[in-house]
Design an enzyme around this catalytic site. Structure first.
Site, mmCIF file in Angstrom:
data_model
loop_
_atom_site.group_PDB
_atom_site.id
_atom_site.type_symbol
_atom_site.label_atom_id
_atom_site.label_comp_id
_atom_site.label_asym_id
_atom_site.label_seq_id
_atom_site.Cartn_x
_atom_site.Cartn_y
_atom_site.Cartn_z
ATOM 1 N N HIS A 1 -3.775 -5.341 0.351
ATOM 2 C CA HIS A 1 -3.443 -5.890 1.660
ATOM 3 C C HIS A 1 -3.507 -7.412 1.676
ATOM 4 C CE1 HIS A 1 -3.165 -2.205 4.132
ATOM 5 N NE2 HIS A 1 -3.929 -1.709 3.171
ATOM 6 N N CYS B 1 0.829 -1.212 0.000
ATOM 7 C CA CYS B 1 0.000 0.000 0.000
ATOM 8 C C CYS B 1 0.867 1.268 0.000
ATOM 9 C CB CYS B 1 -0.975 -0.043 1.176
ATOM 10 S SG CYS B 1 -2.491 0.891 0.842
ATOM 11 N N GLU C 1 -2.429 -9.350 3.863
ATOM 12 C CA GLU C 1 -2.592 -9.906 5.210
ATOM 13 C C GLU C 1 -4.044 -10.207 5.543
ATOM 14 O OE1 GLU C 1 -3.673 -5.725 5.843
ATOM 15 O OE2 GLU C 1 -2.130 -6.747 4.679
#
Length: 384
Positions: free
Chosen positions: A360, A276, A362
């Site tokens: 993202h 990001c 994660e």
């Protein structure tokens, strides 16, 4: 026990649009850039994502708060969003993991919320006019006065917001991936076949979501977190096997110190992985330029194409800025594109071991399509 009647509240945009609703959370006023997120779940992770510093977040899903909040799902030390806008607030959450309601959670954090807003009309406004400054108030209810306050609120562009969310000092990360999160890959064994060797990752924290170091730790890495103002010398002194560039809030263009650090680290040939804001800063360090998107990408359903394989991943995204592809130098390759608007969603340096994505992996909250990127980073470190 019956709930007391909510107080009236208003949301005013800088273009003169005013929405009337009901107050929840803290009493007072909240100023920030009005944005929206299309995720169906994950409101607690969104609120505690440091990337939302300086912003008033609108959820497009109509009912928010139905499963409450808990200590496991936080992504930072506290709520980062300035304000919260929902269509309908659930004041009686029901979930075995719930520890308190959203109303209480925001009130304790001093964050102002407004419910009962026509969020569909609000999102249509932001899509057509773009993200803009706004104010939520449970105190001032005069439309003209609120619009004036919204107009006088400082814009997000040009602000250095990472100093408001980054850690104050270096720290070791030792929290494991908690049991309700899906790991990106099984932890390797035993340390890539090298006895006694644990890859050491230095994570530069510009406002990092905690599920990122959880994933790195779960993959067998030692993780040291440094503040976003860390110099290249401070990173190099730790002798890392890899450097991670985190997500974070706001405009990357004022962050000359971060760009300078990354530019120096690129010369070390240490593997670098950015997410990001980390991608934007890596792109700037390589010589690229940044553009502000009209209303940004915020949600857990953003389709991204990996150009080399033709694979499409559904990703979680949260950013209002992006790299301008035409400005990237010849030694930087665009690896991923957002299929909604063809913006740059991934880059790779052709001669240095550095890559980054504008989403993202994660997955907190969000899909798990991109968790393999952590394994890619670990493989790069094993070969360095």
């Amino acid at each position: 026990m019956p709930h007391s009647s909510p107080k009236p509240a208003k949301l005013a945009l800088a273009d003169g649009t005013v929405f009337t609703g009901e107050h929840f959370g803290a009493i007072g006023e909240a100023f920030g850039e009005a944005v929206f997120n299309t995720s169906l779940t994950g409101y607690q992770e969104i609120l505690t994502d440091p990337s939302y510093a300086g912003q008033i977040v609108t959820m497009t899903y109509p009912e928010i708060g139905n499963y409450g909040v808990n200590a496991d799902d936080v992504e930072s030390k506290g709520i980062a969003a300035r304000g919260f806008v929902v269509r309908e607030l659930c004041r009686r959450p029901s979930n075995f993991r719930s520890e308190k309601g959203l109303n209480e959670y925001l009130a304790e954090a001093g964050v102002v919320g407004i419910s009962g807003v026509d969020t569909r009309a609000l999102v249509r406004k932001l899509r057509s006019a773009g993200a803009m400054t706004a104010v939520i108030s449970s105190e001032t209810l005069d439309d003209d006065a609120l619009v004036e306050k919204a107009c006088n609120s400082p814009e997000l562009v040009g602000q250095d917001l990472i100093r408001t969310v980054m850690p104050e000092s270096a720290a070791s990360w030792d929290e494991p991936l908690h049991k309700f999160a899906a790991p990106s890959a099984a932890p390797p064994s035993p340390n890539d076949g090298t006895p006694g060797r644990t890859p050491h990752v230095v994570a530069i924290d510009y406002g990092m979501k905690w599920n990122i170091p959880r994933h790195l730790s779960a993959m067998g890495c030692k993780v040291t977190v440094l503040p976003g103002t860390a110099t290249a010398a401070e990173v190099q002194a730790l002798k890392p096997d890899g450097v991670f560039l985190s997500n974070g809030p706001g405009d990357p263009r004022p962050l000359d110190y971060a760009v300078g650090t990354i530019r120096e680290l690129l010369n070390d040939d240490v593997p670098i992985f950015g997410i990001c804001l980390g991608q934007q800063l890596l792109g700037l360090a390589c010589g690229g330029e940044i553009e502000k998107l009209k209303f940004g990408h915020r949600g857990a359903n953003q389709p991204v194409l990996e150009k080399a394989t033709g694979r499409v991943e559904i990703t979680s995204q949260n950013h209002g800025f992006a790299l301008k592809e035409a400005t990237l130098p010849a030694d930087v390759e665009v690896t991923h594109v957002n299929l909604n608007d063809d913006t740059v969603s991934g880059i790779r340096h052709k001669t240095r071991p550095a890559f980054a994505v504008q989403y993202h992996p994660e997955a907190s909250a969000g899909p798990h399509d991109s968790g393999h990127l952590f394994a890619r980073f670990r493989e790069m470190m094993s070969k360095a």
